[in-house]
Design an enzyme around this catalytic site. Structure first.
Site, PDB file in Angstrom:
ATOM      1  N   CYS A  93       4.543  -4.901  51.296  1.00  0.00           N
ATOM      2  CA  CYS A  93       3.620  -5.257  51.962  1.00  0.00           C
ATOM      3  C   CYS A  93       3.385  -4.968  52.947  1.00  0.00           C
ATOM      4  O   CYS A  93       1.723  -4.492  53.504  1.00  0.00           O
ATOM      5  CB  CYS A  93       3.161  -6.769  52.346  1.00  0.00           C
ATOM      6  SG  CYS A  93       1.322  -7.755  52.472  1.00  0.00           S
ATOM      7  N   CYS A 191       4.136 -15.735  51.326  1.00  0.00           N
ATOM      8  CA  CYS A 191       2.584 -16.489  51.833  1.00  0.00           C
ATOM      9  C   CYS A 191       1.881 -17.109  50.510  1.00  0.00           C
ATOM     10  O   CYS A 191       1.260 -18.111  50.611  1.00  0.00           O
ATOM     11  CB  CYS A 191       1.496 -15.067  52.482  1.00  0.00           C
ATOM     12  SG  CYS A 191       1.323 -13.496  51.809  1.00  0.00           S
TER      13      CYS A 191
END
Length: 351
Positions: A93, A191
């Site tokens: 990411c 997350c």
């Protein structure tokens, strides 16, 4: 001062808030960029971020990239688990999503720099004429591992204002700005799981229901019990096996093609040699054999090892002392002192 205009990835947590403060104090013209990655209803988070940037008197850009995040991070995460490996989505990411979006915005925003709130530093090697990541000042928060795959294109304009800070010191300083410390203000491992286990998340995201009933086997192939799907387990896992014995069982290997989970005792988790693929080098290795300290997951203490370079993409690693739960699919980072030389993906572990 256009030469000091920086785009800062701004999640709304304490670290990105602190990064904004430090950059502003250093004289940069800071533009905060908040990325909507996975939230089904992002309004509350965006409102929180708007409140913080108003407090800092900084401009804010909000980019909704949920579709891109889903295709580039979440689906590969699920697919990797269903292939019997344990992925590290945060590493990908950072390079493929967060830093790329910031870099894409630089021309439009007339910015020369991009920045994040990672606890890490960067350094230039005058011999190789390449940038690399180095460990941050705070050993308990060092996040250089998560930047292992950052490209040179992104490293060159990257600012890491928290690299010379400690979390404790920053918390004390941010109180002066009335930062609202909450559970949500701290970063989390993955997350998008949002409190779910990876098993619950994968079951919910998989279009076709993964194959369920399978068997536990020992290292000799003997059947010890049954399970509800190999994808519910990862190497090193103890909970959820449900087979009683004098000492606990741990997951030691996965065989997705047979829907089998191999289990063993604690000593069976310790291995020395493994193969690495998809290598990414900040500093070219040069020699065919070299020594380094290798970190096989975020909270693992990097340990001495010998690297045998097969080609620029493949390495065989042998630890000086066996390490616990070397896990296929995870990122292994190669360090020389404090400098991050490069990294790769653990492909397989020698028995």
């Amino acid at each position: 001062m256009p030469e000091k205009r920086v785009l800062l990835g701004f999640s709304g947590g304490m670290d990105s808030f602190a990064a904004a403060v430090l950059l502003k104090e250093a004289g940069y013209e800071v533009v905060c960029v908040h990325l909507v990655l996975h939230e089904p209803d992002p309004d509350v988070t965006v409102e929180h971020v708007q409140t913080l940037t108003r407090r800092l008197e900084l401009p804010l850009i909000v980019k909704d990239i949920r579709s891109r995040f889903r295709e580039g991070i979440i689906l590969p995460f699920v697919e990797t688990y269903l292939s019997g490996k344990t992925p590290n989505p945060c590493v990908w990411c950072n390079e493929q999503i967060k830093l790329q979006v910031l870099a894409d915005l630089t021309k439009e925003q007339s910015a020369q720099w991009i920045a994040t709130g990672h606890y890490a530093k960067k350094a230039f090697d005058p011999v190789c004429k390449r940038w690399t990541i180095t460990r941050g000042k705070d050993p308990s928060k060092d996040q250089s591992y998560f930047l292992a795959f950052v490209s040179q294109d992104h490293l060159k304009p990257l600012l890491l204002p928290l690299g010379d800070e400690t979390k404790e010191d920053l918390r004390a300083r941010m109180k002066a700005y009335d930062f609202p410390f909450t559970e949500q203000s701290e970063s989390h491992d993955i997350c998008f799981l949002k409190g779910m286990t990876f098993r619950e998340f994968i079951t919910g995201w998989t279009r076709a229901k993964p194959e369920s009933k399978g068997v536990f086997i020992d290292k000799k192939g003997r059947v010890l019990g049954t399970h509800d799907g190999f994808y519910r387990y990862t190497v090193g896992q103890r909970r959820g096996i449900g087979i009683a014995d004098k000492t606990p069982y741990y997951v030691t290997a996965l065989f997705p093609e047979r829907n089998q989970v191999q289990i063993g005792k604690l000593e069976d988790l310790y291995k020395s040699t493994f193969s690495v693929t998809n290598c990414h080098w900040h500093l070219p290795p040069g020699d065919e054999t070299l020594t380094a300290r290798c970190q096989i997951r975020y909270r693992h203490k990097a340990a001495p090892a010998t690297l045998r370079i097969r080609n620029e993409n493949r390495v065989e690693v042998t630890f000086t002392r066996p390490q616990r739960a070397i896990t296929p699919g995870q990122v292994v980072a190669f360090y020389k002192g404090e400098r991050l030389m490069g990294a790769g993906i653990i492909e397989s572990v020698a028995s």
